[in-house]
Design a protein around this motif. Structure first.
Motif, short mmCIF file in Angstrom:
data_model
loop_
_atom_site.label_atom_id
_atom_site.label_comp_id
_atom_site.label_asym_id
_atom_site.label_seq_id
_atom_site.Cartn_x
_atom_site.Cartn_y
_atom_site.Cartn_z
N ALA A 190 0.83 -1.21 0.00
CA ALA A 190 0.00 0.00 0.00
C ALA A 190 0.87 1.26 0.00
O ALA A 190 0.58 2.21 -0.73
N ILE A 191 1.94 1.25 0.78
CA ILE A 191 2.84 2.41 0.84
C ILE A 191 3.54 2.57 -0.51
O ILE A 191 3.61 3.67 -1.05
N GLN A 238 1.25 3.93 -2.96
CA GLN A 238 0.59 5.16 -2.50
C GLN A 238 -0.93 4.96 -2.44
O GLN A 238 -1.71 5.85 -2.80
N ASP A 239 -1.36 3.78 -1.99
CA ASP A 239 -2.78 3.42 -1.91
C ASP A 239 -3.35 3.87 -0.57
O ASP A 239 -3.45 3.09 0.38
N LYS A 240 -3.77 5.15 -0.50
CA LYS A 240 -4.28 5.68 0.76
C LYS A 240 -5.62 5.07 1.13
O LYS A 240 -5.96 4.98 2.30
N VAL A 253 -5.02 2.03 3.34
CA VAL A 253 -4.63 2.41 4.69
C VAL A 253 -5.83 2.96 5.46
O VAL A 253 -5.98 2.73 6.66
N VAL A 287 0.95 7.44 3.83
CA VAL A 287 1.57 6.88 2.62
C VAL A 287 2.63 7.83 2.05
O VAL A 287 3.67 7.38 1.56
N LYS A 331 6.58 6.52 2.36
CA LYS A 331 7.23 6.19 1.09
C LYS A 331 8.66 6.73 1.10
O LYS A 331 9.59 6.06 0.67
#
Length: 196
Positions: free
Chosen positions: A101-102, A105-107, A110, A125, A129
Motif C-alpha cells: 500500500a505504501i 501510495q494506496d491511501k 490504509v 503513505v 514512502k
C-alpha cells in the motif's frame, strides 16, 4: 528496554494480553492480528515488544512478528499516528499488505483501519514512502537484524535516522565488531558510521 516476552498467555481482551513471565503478569497492548496469532490462553507464547515511555505512563506493546513491530515503529513516527492508530492499522493490514500500500501510495487501503481518515491515510503513505526507501520491511526475503543488532537499529530509529541508514550503519558496525558485541559498543560505532 524490553525486546521480547516469553511466558504463559494468561488472559486476552479486545486490545491487550497478559503474559505471565516467572509469576509476573505483563499487560501488553496488541493488534487483533497479534492476539489471534500468539495462541490460546494457558499456552506458552512469545511476543516482540516495544516499550512506550511518557511522563505519565510506561506501556508495553506486543507483536507476533518482528516485521509487525518494525512497522509499528515506522507508523508511530508519522505525525498524528499514536500507538492506538498504529495498532488499528496493523489489525487491518498485514505487514506485506502495508508495504504494498505504501509503495503504491494506496491511501484507500490504509484508510480501511479504524480511526484513519483520508487526510491521515494520505500523510501516512506520503511520509512512509520517503522513510522506508530501499528497506524491504515485512516482505519475504528481507533479513532483519536480531538481538543487539535489532536493539541498535531501534535506538537509531528513535534518534531520527531513516530505516535504511540505521540498518546499513548497524550492519557495518556488526561486521567490524564481530559476534558477542555489547549494545552500547554497537550503537556507538553505528552512530560514527552513520555520521560519515
Amino acid at each position: 528496554m524490553i525486546a521480547h516476552l516469553k511466558g504463559i498467555l494468561s488472559a486476552t481482551d479486545i486490545d491487550h494480553a497478559v503474559i505471565d513471565v516467572g509469576g509476573v503478569g505483563y499487560l501488553v497492548g496488541a493488534s487483533s492480528r497479534t492476539l489471534s496469532a500468539i495462541g490460546p490462553v494457558g499456552e506458552a507464547c512469545m511476543v516482540h515488544t516495544e516499550m512506550l515511555v511518557a511522563e505519565d505512563f510506561i506501556r508495553l506493546v506486543g507483536f507476533a512478528t518482528a516485521a509487525e513491530r518494525d512497522w509499528f515503529r515506522l507508523l508511530t513516527g508519522v505525525q498524528g499516528v499514536g500507538a492506538r492508530v498504529a495498532l488499528a492499522i496493523l489489525s487491518a493490514l498485514e505487514p506485506a499488505d502495508l508495504s504494498r500500500a505504501i509503495a503504491a501510495q494506496d491511501k484507500a487501503m490504509v484508510a480501511r483501519a479504524n480511526g484513519v481518515g483520508p487526510k491521515l491515510a494520505e500523510r501516512i503513505v506520503r511520509e512512509l514512502k520517503d522513510r522506508i526507501g530501499a528497506v524491504s520491511i515485512g516482505t519475504p526475503g528481507a533479513v532483519a537484524p536480531s538481538g543487539a543488532g535489532a536493539d541498535a537499529v531501534s535506538a537509531m530509529l528513535n534518534l531520527g535516522f531513516r530505516p535504511a541508514e540505521a540498518n546499513a550503519a548497524v550492519a557495518a558496525a556488526e561486521e567490524e565488531l564481530g559476534a558477542g558485541v555489547t549494545l552500547d559498543a554497537l550503537v556507538r560505532l553505528a552512530l560514527r558510521k552513520a555520521a560519515k
